[in-house]
Write a protein that holds these residues in place. Sequence first.
Motif, PDB file in Angstrom:
ATOM      1  N   GLU A   1      34.469  44.414  31.765  1.00  0.00           N
ATOM      2  CA  GLU A   1      35.614  44.599  32.668  1.00  0.00           C
ATOM      3  C   GLU A   1      35.137  44.834  34.093  1.00  0.00           C
ATOM      4  OE1 GLU A   1      37.740  47.800  30.926  1.00  0.00           O
ATOM      5  OE2 GLU A   1      38.735  46.556  29.397  1.00  0.00           O
ATOM      6  N   ALA A   2      34.054  45.604  34.243  1.00  0.00           N
ATOM      7  CA  ALA A   2      33.514  45.843  35.582  1.00  0.00           C
ATOM      8  C   ALA A   2      32.982  44.548  36.181  1.00  0.00           C
ATOM      9  CB  ALA A   2      32.418  46.908  35.519  1.00  0.00           C
TER      10      ALA A   2
ATOM     11  N   GLU B   1      27.318  48.713  38.593  1.00  0.00           N
ATOM     12  CA  GLU B   1      26.008  49.327  38.351  1.00  0.00           C
ATOM     13  C   GLU B   1      26.142  50.655  37.610  1.00  0.00           C
ATOM     14  OE1 GLU B   1      21.938  49.622  38.319  1.00  0.00           O
ATOM     15  OE2 GLU B   1      23.191  47.915  38.924  1.00  0.00           O
ATOM     16  N   ALA B   2      27.128  51.439  38.004  1.00  0.00           N
ATOM     17  CA  ALA B   2      27.327  52.746  37.363  1.00  0.00           C
ATOM     18  C   ALA B   2      27.734  52.590  35.901  1.00  0.00           C
ATOM     19  CB  ALA B   2      28.383  53.535  38.130  1.00  0.00           C
ATOM     20  N   VAL B   3      28.580  51.594  35.612  1.00  0.00           N
ATOM     21  CA  VAL B   3      29.024  51.374  34.235  1.00  0.00           C
ATOM     22  C   VAL B   3      27.849  50.943  33.360  1.00  0.00           C
ATOM     23  CG1 VAL B   3      30.450  49.908  32.768  1.00  0.00           C
ATOM     24  CG2 VAL B   3      31.429  50.920  34.821  1.00  0.00           C
TER      25      VAL B   3
ATOM     26  N   LEU C   1      34.256  42.615  39.589  1.00  0.00           N
ATOM     27  CA  LEU C   1      33.322  42.220  40.640  1.00  0.00           C
ATOM     28  C   LEU C   1      33.488  40.743  40.977  1.00  0.00           C
ATOM     29  CD1 LEU C   1      31.004  42.872  42.520  1.00  0.00           C
ATOM     30  CD2 LEU C   1      29.409  42.498  40.616  1.00  0.00           C
ATOM     31  N   TRP C   2      33.665  39.906  39.955  1.00  0.00           N
ATOM     32  CA  TRP C   2      33.917  38.488  40.200  1.00  0.00           C
ATOM     33  C   TRP C   2      35.178  38.280  41.025  1.00  0.00           C
ATOM     34  CZ3 TRP C   2      32.836  33.423  40.223  1.00  0.00           C
ATOM     35  CH2 TRP C   2      33.893  32.524  40.143  1.00  0.00           C
ATOM     36  N   THR C   3      36.221  38.973  40.663  1.00  0.00           N
ATOM     37  CA  THR C   3      37.493  38.848  41.398  1.00  0.00           C
ATOM     38  C   THR C   3      37.330  39.268  42.852  1.00  0.00           C
ATOM     39  OG1 THR C   3      38.744  39.278  39.360  1.00  0.00           O
ATOM     40  CG2 THR C   3      39.902  39.582  41.445  1.00  0.00           C
ATOM     41  N   ALA C   4      36.609  40.356  43.079  1.00  0.00           N
ATOM     42  CA  ALA C   4      36.409  40.843  44.447  1.00  0.00           C
ATOM     43  C   ALA C   4      35.595  39.848  45.268  1.00  0.00           C
ATOM     44  CB  ALA C   4      35.717  42.207  44.416  1.00  0.00           C
ATOM     45  N   ARG C   5      34.546  39.299  44.686  1.00  0.00           N
ATOM     46  CA  ARG C   5      33.685  38.386  45.434  1.00  0.00           C
ATOM     47  C   ARG C   5      34.382  37.067  45.742  1.00  0.00           C
ATOM     48  NH1 ARG C   5      27.971  39.412  42.131  1.00  0.00           N
ATOM     49  NH2 ARG C   5      27.252  41.196  43.399  1.00  0.00           N
ATOM     50  N   THR C   6      35.104  36.520  44.779  1.00  0.00           N
ATOM     51  CA  THR C   6      35.828  35.267  45.043  1.00  0.00           C
ATOM     52  C   THR C   6      36.954  35.497  46.047  1.00  0.00           C
ATOM     53  OG1 THR C   6      37.204  35.693  43.086  1.00  0.00           O
ATOM     54  CG2 THR C   6      35.292  34.250  42.817  1.00  0.00           C
ATOM     55  N   GLY C   7      37.579  36.656  45.975  1.00  0.00           N
ATOM     56  CA  GLY C   7      38.601  36.979  46.966  1.00  0.00           C
ATOM     57  C   GLY C   7      38.020  37.069  48.358  1.00  0.00           C
ATOM     58  N   GLN C   8      36.831  37.603  48.468  1.00  0.00           N
ATOM     59  CA  GLN C   8      36.170  37.710  49.766  1.00  0.00           C
ATOM     60  C   GLN C   8      35.871  36.323  50.344  1.00  0.00           C
ATOM     61  OE1 GLN C   8      32.064  39.176  49.867  1.00  0.00           O
ATOM     62  NE2 GLN C   8      32.662  40.580  51.513  1.00  0.00           N
TER      63      GLN C   8
ATOM     64  N   VAL D   1      34.359  44.701  47.530  1.00  0.00           N
ATOM     65  CA  VAL D   1      33.160  44.159  46.886  1.00  0.00           C
ATOM     66  C   VAL D   1      32.099  45.239  46.742  1.00  0.00           C
ATOM     67  CG1 VAL D   1      31.220  42.574  47.211  1.00  0.00           C
ATOM     68  CG2 VAL D   1      33.557  41.777  47.593  1.00  0.00           C
ATOM     69  N   ALA D   2      31.901  46.031  47.789  1.00  0.00           N
ATOM     70  CA  ALA D   2      30.899  47.095  47.723  1.00  0.00           C
ATOM     71  C   ALA D   2      31.246  48.099  46.622  1.00  0.00           C
ATOM     72  CB  ALA D   2      30.796  47.795  49.076  1.00  0.00           C
ATOM     73  N   ALA D   3      32.532  48.441  46.525  1.00  0.00           N
ATOM     74  CA  ALA D   3      32.956  49.384  45.491  1.00  0.00           C
ATOM     75  C   ALA D   3      32.783  48.786  44.098  1.00  0.00           C
ATOM     76  CB  ALA D   3      34.407  49.778  45.719  1.00  0.00           C
ATOM     77  N   ALA D   4      33.129  47.487  43.941  1.00  0.00           N
ATOM     78  CA  ALA D   4      32.997  46.843  42.635  1.00  0.00           C
ATOM     79  C   ALA D   4      31.536  46.749  42.216  1.00  0.00           C
ATOM     80  CB  ALA D   4      33.632  45.452  42.688  1.00  0.00           C
ATOM     81  N   GLU D   5      30.646  46.484  43.179  1.00  0.00           N
ATOM     82  CA  GLU D   5      29.219  46.435  42.860  1.00  0.00           C
ATOM     83  C   GLU D   5      28.711  47.805  42.407  1.00  0.00           C
ATOM     84  OE1 GLU D   5      27.605  44.967  46.473  1.00  0.00           O
ATOM     85  OE2 GLU D   5      27.843  42.840  45.932  1.00  0.00           O
ATOM     86  N   ALA D   6      29.159  48.843  43.101  1.00  0.00           N
ATOM     87  CA  ALA D   6      28.733  50.195  42.727  1.00  0.00           C
ATOM     88  C   ALA D   6      29.265  50.573  41.347  1.00  0.00           C
ATOM     89  CB  ALA D   6      29.219  51.196  43.782  1.00  0.00           C
TER      90      ALA D   6
END
Length: 267
Positions: free
Chosen positions: A244-245, A226-228, A249-256, A218-223
């Motif tokens: 796509e980014a 933001e960078a994109v 991020l949605w996938t990472a957060r729901t997975g968490q 999640v932290a990586a997806a958020e970064a």
Amino acid sequence: NRSQKLVALAMNQRQTLQDEQDTIEVRLRAGEATLIDRAQIAARIAEANTRVARVNSQLANDRAGYAAAVGEPPTATEEPLEIVELPATLDEALVVAARNSPALAAAQYAVDAARAALTREKANRMPTVALTATAGDQPLSTTDPSLFARQTTVAVNFNLPLLTSGLTTSNIREAEFELERRAYLEQNERRVLTESVTRAWNNRAAARRVIIATSQQVAAAEAISEAVREGRDAGTHTVQNVLEADEDLWTARTGQVTVRKRAYLSD
């Protein structure tokens, strides 16, 4: 609680996409975006609306299931508390499980009962000695109660089983077989308990590792998201890259959210 979090995430993602749509409209008027960008964001918002509807439906179903099970609708839910009173090691967990297992306790009591029954059957072929004593006063006159005779009797009975037609031996063998059977059942129950606790312990450890991994994801997806966006503003990334980014991020957060629920249930 999980469904509520998914609803919040879905609505947050939809709002993010709507903000992105406003940005695209501004950029489109400035000649920095294209009609393709507008169509892409519109498609993603439509998908987000569908996602919000789906998770809201799931939340309603969860609340209905709760009301059916408990008898009243859920009120304000809270984050589940961390279960802290857990064994520190697998060996400690096995000891606690063995101490609190009704099935294992019942198997152990059955072994004790079978052992006592075998002892009783073996005692039937041993000599027995019984000591009995009686004492009493026998009246000598019906008119003078002071006239009586005191009688005391002491008897010792010795019994030595000689001929039992094999009944005692047969009972002993049956009791021995029952003890062996009960001992096997106890050991089997202990093996089943050990396997179950070990599997649960390993699943819990794996869930903890997955929580750490998903938090990093999640932290990586958020970064990246933001960078994109910064790259989009600088002209090095496209709207498609931003979308796509956001999806990653949605996938990472729901997975968490899902992983944390499984970890709590594993406790």
